[in-house]
Design a protein around this motif. Structure first.
Motif, PDB file in Angstrom:
ATOM      1  N   LEU A 112     -40.407 -23.546  -6.094  1.00 36.25           N
ATOM      2  CA  LEU A 112     -41.335 -24.361  -5.330  1.00 36.25           C
ATOM      3  C   LEU A 112     -41.695 -23.558  -4.086  1.00 36.25           C
ATOM      4  O   LEU A 112     -40.808 -23.099  -3.356  1.00 36.25           O
ATOM      5  CB  LEU A 112     -40.680 -25.686  -4.939  1.00 36.25           C
ATOM      6  CG  LEU A 112     -41.566 -26.686  -4.199  1.00 36.25           C
ATOM      7  CD1 LEU A 112     -42.738 -27.100  -5.081  1.00 36.25           C
ATOM      8  CD2 LEU A 112     -40.761 -27.897  -3.788  1.00 36.25           C
ATOM      9  N   ARG A 146     -43.991 -23.350  -0.534  1.00 33.91           N
ATOM     10  CA  ARG A 146     -44.756 -24.091   0.467  1.00 33.91           C
ATOM     11  C   ARG A 146     -45.507 -23.107   1.350  1.00 33.91           C
ATOM     12  O   ARG A 146     -44.935 -22.163   1.878  1.00 33.91           O
ATOM     13  CB  ARG A 146     -43.826 -24.926   1.333  1.00 33.91           C
ATOM     14  CG  ARG A 146     -44.529 -25.697   2.413  1.00 33.91           C
ATOM     15  CD  ARG A 146     -43.502 -26.509   3.228  1.00 33.91           C
ATOM     16  NE  ARG A 146     -44.084 -26.946   4.444  1.00 33.91           N
ATOM     17  CZ  ARG A 146     -43.939 -26.336   5.625  1.00 33.91           C
ATOM     18  NH1 ARG A 146     -43.197 -25.262   5.725  1.00 33.91           N
ATOM     19  NH2 ARG A 146     -44.514 -26.814   6.691  1.00 33.91           N
ATOM     20  N   SER A 159     -49.727 -28.688   4.585  1.00 33.57           N
ATOM     21  CA  SER A 159     -48.735 -28.086   3.694  1.00 33.57           C
ATOM     22  C   SER A 159     -49.244 -28.121   2.263  1.00 33.57           C
ATOM     23  O   SER A 159     -49.677 -29.163   1.772  1.00 33.57           O
ATOM     24  CB  SER A 159     -47.403 -28.835   3.760  1.00 33.57           C
ATOM     25  OG  SER A 159     -46.805 -28.655   5.014  1.00 33.57           O
ATOM     26  N   TYR A 193     -48.089 -27.244  -1.602  1.00 33.53           N
ATOM     27  CA  TYR A 193     -46.943 -26.953  -2.465  1.00 33.53           C
ATOM     28  C   TYR A 193     -47.442 -26.415  -3.793  1.00 33.53           C
ATOM     29  O   TYR A 193     -48.308 -27.012  -4.433  1.00 33.53           O
ATOM     30  CB  TYR A 193     -46.090 -28.201  -2.668  1.00 33.53           C
ATOM     31  CG  TYR A 193     -45.407 -28.614  -1.386  1.00 33.53           C
ATOM     32  CD1 TYR A 193     -44.204 -28.025  -1.008  1.00 33.53           C
ATOM     33  CD2 TYR A 193     -45.979 -29.544  -0.542  1.00 33.53           C
ATOM     34  CE1 TYR A 193     -43.584 -28.368   0.174  1.00 33.53           C
ATOM     35  CE2 TYR A 193     -45.365 -29.898   0.646  1.00 33.53           C
ATOM     36  CZ  TYR A 193     -44.166 -29.307   0.997  1.00 33.53           C
ATOM     37  OH  TYR A 193     -43.560 -29.643   2.178  1.00 33.53           O
ATOM     38  N   ARG A 215     -44.134 -32.838  -0.649  1.00 32.94           N
ATOM     39  CA  ARG A 215     -42.974 -32.128  -1.188  1.00 32.94           C
ATOM     40  C   ARG A 215     -42.310 -32.914  -2.319  1.00 32.94           C
ATOM     41  O   ARG A 215     -41.949 -32.342  -3.349  1.00 32.94           O
ATOM     42  CB  ARG A 215     -41.967 -31.844  -0.077  1.00 32.94           C
ATOM     43  CG  ARG A 215     -40.749 -31.107  -0.591  1.00 32.94           C
ATOM     44  CD  ARG A 215     -39.770 -30.758   0.522  1.00 32.94           C
ATOM     45  NE  ARG A 215     -38.573 -30.158   0.014  1.00 32.94           N
ATOM     46  CZ  ARG A 215     -38.448 -28.896  -0.367  1.00 32.94           C
ATOM     47  NH1 ARG A 215     -39.485 -28.083  -0.292  1.00 32.94           N
ATOM     48  NH2 ARG A 215     -37.311 -28.414  -0.828  1.00 32.94           N
TER      49      ARG A 215
END
Length: 91
Positions: free
Chosen positions: A17, A19, A34, A36, A61
């Motif tokens: 993952l 970011r 942000s 992802y 997230r």
């Protein structure tokens, strides 16, 4: 580290993952800056490396982590992920 050995041939799947921040995409809402993304890498002793990078799967997230966990639990390989995500997202 999210690696899994998948068969007798030396083959590993890795799920990441990632970011990043992108202030141009936030539309004035800092909580949306942000981004992802998910990287899936398959390393195979016979055929080499294959990977897929799924950019901007979510701005949250928790949502991105849930998708990553689903892919990992089902041992989804890079070549399969595009078809699967198209089906999931209706594309």
């Amino acid at each position: 580290m999210n690696c899994q050995k998948t068969s007798a041939v030396a083959e590993y799947l890795r799920y990441n993952l990632i970011r990043t921040e992108d202030d141009l995409l936030c539309d004035g809402d800092a909580s949306l800056s942000s981004v992802y993304s998910i990287l899936i890498v398959k390393i195979n002793s016979r055929y080499g490396v294959d990977y897929r990078f799924l950019y901007d799967v979510s701005r949250r997230r928790e949502t991105a982590q849930a998708l990553l966990n689903l892919l990992k639990e089902n041992h989804v390989k890079p070549a399969e992920v595009e078809m699967l995500t198209e089906d999931l997202l209706g594309g």
